[in-house]
Scaffold this motif. Sequence first.
Motif, PDB file in Angstrom:
ATOM      1  N   ALA A  81      39.262  28.715 -15.834  1.00  0.00           N
ATOM      2  CA  ALA A  81      40.397  29.587 -16.127  1.00  0.00           C
ATOM      3  C   ALA A  81      41.732  28.894 -15.833  1.00  0.00           C
ATOM      4  N   ALA A  82      41.783  28.170 -14.704  1.00  0.00           N
ATOM      5  CA  ALA A  82      43.022  27.492 -14.347  1.00  0.00           C
ATOM      6  C   ALA A  82      43.363  26.371 -15.324  1.00  0.00           C
ATOM      7  N   LEU A  83      42.332  25.703 -15.882  1.00  0.00           N
ATOM      8  CA  LEU A  83      42.582  24.628 -16.828  1.00  0.00           C
ATOM      9  C   LEU A  83      42.835  25.132 -18.237  1.00  0.00           C
ATOM     10  N   ALA A  84      42.302  26.281 -18.569  1.00  0.00           N
ATOM     11  CA  ALA A  84      42.476  26.811 -19.919  1.00  0.00           C
ATOM     12  C   ALA A  84      43.786  27.579 -20.084  1.00  0.00           C
ATOM     13  N   ALA A  85      44.238  28.165 -19.005  1.00  0.00           N
ATOM     14  CA  ALA A  85      45.442  28.994 -19.113  1.00  0.00           C
ATOM     15  C   ALA A  85      46.672  28.209 -19.562  1.00  0.00           C
ATOM     16  N   PRO A  86      46.907  26.961 -19.114  1.00  0.00           N
ATOM     17  CA  PRO A  86      48.113  26.269 -19.558  1.00  0.00           C
ATOM     18  C   PRO A  86      48.246  26.109 -21.063  1.00  0.00           C
ATOM     19  N   ALA A  87      47.109  25.993 -21.791  1.00  0.00           N
ATOM     20  CA  ALA A  87      47.200  25.867 -23.249  1.00  0.00           C
ATOM     21  C   ALA A  87      47.838  27.105 -23.859  1.00  0.00           C
ATOM     22  N   SER A 123      52.216  24.903 -13.005  1.00  0.00           N
ATOM     23  CA  SER A 123      51.667  25.392 -11.739  1.00  0.00           C
ATOM     24  C   SER A 123      50.156  25.594 -11.830  1.00  0.00           C
ATOM     25  N   LEU A 124      49.699  26.194 -12.915  1.00  0.00           N
ATOM     26  CA  LEU A 124      48.259  26.406 -13.059  1.00  0.00           C
ATOM     27  C   LEU A 124      47.515  25.093 -13.279  1.00  0.00           C
ATOM     28  N   ALA A 125      48.146  24.127 -13.966  1.00  0.00           N
ATOM     29  CA  ALA A 125      47.509  22.818 -14.124  1.00  0.00           C
ATOM     30  C   ALA A 125      47.347  22.125 -12.776  1.00  0.00           C
ATOM     31  N   ALA A 126      48.355  22.235 -11.918  1.00  0.00           N
ATOM     32  CA  ALA A 126      48.233  21.664 -10.576  1.00  0.00           C
ATOM     33  C   ALA A 126      47.116  22.339  -9.796  1.00  0.00           C
ATOM     34  N   LEU A 127      47.015  23.677  -9.916  1.00  0.00           N
ATOM     35  CA  LEU A 127      45.920  24.378  -9.266  1.00  0.00           C
ATOM     36  C   LEU A 127      44.570  23.914  -9.808  1.00  0.00           C
ATOM     37  N   VAL A 170      31.739  31.128  -9.036  1.00  0.00           N
ATOM     38  CA  VAL A 170      33.130  31.356  -8.628  1.00  0.00           C
ATOM     39  C   VAL A 170      33.980  30.125  -8.910  1.00  0.00           C
ATOM     40  N   LEU A 171      33.536  28.966  -8.435  1.00  0.00           N
ATOM     41  CA  LEU A 171      34.347  27.762  -8.594  1.00  0.00           C
ATOM     42  C   LEU A 171      34.511  27.364 -10.055  1.00  0.00           C
ATOM     43  N   SER A 172      33.390  27.415 -10.793  1.00  0.00           N
ATOM     44  CA  SER A 172      33.475  27.012 -12.198  1.00  0.00           C
ATOM     45  C   SER A 172      34.355  27.967 -12.987  1.00  0.00           C
ATOM     46  N   THR A 173      34.207  29.262 -12.727  1.00  0.00           N
ATOM     47  CA  THR A 173      35.013  30.240 -13.453  1.00  0.00           C
ATOM     48  C   THR A 173      36.505  30.060 -13.163  1.00  0.00           C
TER      49      THR A 173
END
Length: 850
Positions: free
Chosen positions: A135-141, A154-158, A128-131
Amino acid sequence: MSEWVTAATLAFMEHLLPPTEELALLDRELAGLDLRRSQLLRRRAWLVSVLQTPGPLTVGPPTPSFPPPAGHTSAPFAAPGRPAAPAVRTRGAQNVLLTLGGLLLTVAAIAFTLVSWGHMGIGGRSAVLSTVTVAALAAPAVLLRRGLSSTAESLAALGAVLMVLDAYALHEVALPRTGGLGFAATASAVLAVLWAAYGLVLGGLRLPLPAAVLGAQLTLLLWAWAERADALVFAGALLATAALDCVIALRGKGVAVRVAACSGLWVTGGAGLLVALMESLSADAPADAVLPGALLLAGSAIALSGARRAPAGVAVAGGLVAGLAAVAAVSGVLVAGVSGGWVVPVYLLCGGALPVAVRAPLGRPAGQGLVWASGAVTAGSVLFSLPPVAVSLAGPVGQLDRVWAGAPRDGVRGALGATELPWSEMAAAPVVLLLVAAVLAAAYRWWEGVLRWAGPVLSPGPAARGVVGATAPVLGWAGLAVLPAALDASYAVAVSVQLVLVAGVFAVAVGGLRRGMTGVALTASVCGAAGAVGVALLSLGTEPATYAVFGALLVVFVAAAVAWDAPVAAASRPDRVPVTVQAVAACAAVACAVVLAGACGASLGLAAHRAAPVILAVPAVTVLLGARLKGRAVALPVELAGGAAALPAVGLAMGDMPFLAMVLALCAVLAAGTALRPERRPVAGYLATALFVAAAWVRLSASGVSSPEAYTLPVTVPALVIGVLRRRRDPAASSWTAYGAGLTATLVPSLVAAWADPHWLRPLLLGTAALVITLLGARWRLQSLLVLGGAVLALDALHELAPYVVQVVGTLPRWVAPALAGALLLAVGATYEKRLRDARRLRDALGRMR
């Protein structure tokens, strides 16, 4: 086309239509133009709101033609007369929504990690945590490529928060036996590196790089805490972090990164310097102060390196911090193990050496910071040296309780009442004050050289030189004033030194005035006055010291007043400062003469009231000096001081009424002598009269005379004679001005005495006198005589008839008084208009009198 038609129509109607119809047509046309203008303004507001809203542009409803169709309800014109509602900016709303969403997701992730973690297995937790983190780190790209930068932030901060939670989860699951502080230090370093790499890869994000800077602040501090290091290691860790922040602040990209680095630099660097400073101050030997000094020098180097490339304001602050740290480093090694009294001079010398570095290639702002640091160290040294000066100035006040009790056995410290103070800790105060005074005096003297030396850095103006010159004599006087107490000199030596110091300070003041140095002259004069008060109080311990000191002060003040008079008389437009100081010096000389006169009376063994005439010799001399100094600015202050000197004589004579009458008479003679001069006559004449009257009254009281006429008639007769002479020279003068005061002085006290006198003689004589005055007023048409005489005659008659009225009223029935009052009111009411006319005639008749 419509404008042409309208113009043609108007031109045509100008020749055909009557004026009334043409005016009505013009009114309709103007109303239509106003309506058209309001429609165009509303259309413009709608278009502006559309252009300010991001997104594809849409064509709004067309502007209605003129005149507008009835019932038109398009968007810009939906509410005629009201401005269109401003549209909510899409970008602001988007940012609010994204911020709230990111916060909610962060709170959910924290709750999941801390609360729901135990309900899942190890695999589920990791998955759960890794996924979610990936996802939160990959989405900003992906979002950045589509232009959704706010969502990406916002997602990078998350993702940053999730990485912290991953670190916590890793410690709880995989490394539970590892020390928490050590793991936190390692995790903060790893996270800082990862955030920095992530921010560099995705250059469009603004959050990861500042987060990396803030995360790096904790690594070395947590490591030192985990190792249970001492204070010096903590200071080293903080300064190392500050060095890293300095590099990032100077070379980092982006305003947010530099602001975060500067904030960390000030916090960690300041904390490290404070810890190193405390260790340096607590060192017992030079060897123990070497390592804290090295840390302070390292902090100074960091501050200077940052100040060379920082903006002006920050560079000045950096230079200030660097200078203070360098002074603390060097001074801490030199003063380790030295007694506390001599620590301050060492810091002062090291601080004074800082301006030498202004010639180094540090840049002007950093050089200014170093000079400010030198000034701060100097000001701090002076403040630490002021307590013994305050003791030396306030201590002589205690001599008022032991006048002529003899010289104290404990020397000047006993006279000051300061034998219990730690003078060994304050022994260096004179050295510090005199050293700073010497430096300031030298800077003032060779100001051009100072400008050549520090001009490229400071460029001080003329005002700075005035402040330097005015401060030098103050510090020099303070250092010399505290010197006898610091050296524990004897009472006689201390009094002699203080007296010579007063004379020297006044000499400096006079010399400064002659050279045009008004600031120096003013501050030196203030110091001289304070020193004179101190040595005067200190001399009250013994009789010889009192005569010697006050005699010398009398000479000094007279010489100062004369010396100040030369430049004042030479100036075409004298300054207020020399005139004021000259007046103060002259008044001080008079005060010293009064003390000497009082001391002579005490030495002769005279009683207090018999010593009063001796003191009056001083006012007599000031009267003669006032006539001699006619036309000079110092004449009036001398005469006023002499007049004030008569007050102690009057106070001393209060215990013996005959002597008091004699003293008042002597004062009246002095005032009358002053009144011989035309410029003093308006005030001195009245004063002489009042003093003569007071002397006569005191003498009468001392002789047991209680009749008020004995006191008032000697005043009334001369006053009436003066009034008669005044009316002969000025027939237009009012009778109140000429006779009012004289008549009131006798009639009113006699009337009061008559009302309390049970005998018949005084009321009879008073009534007769009042009747004569009333008749004279009526005969000569003098208002004051008629009014005063008539009022006193009526009150006196009422007093005589009062017993009979009371007797008659006591025998009459009780209803008679209300009946008489009612009848009187009816009579007055019935003849009100006639009584009013009679009152007006009486008023007019009195008004025509003088």
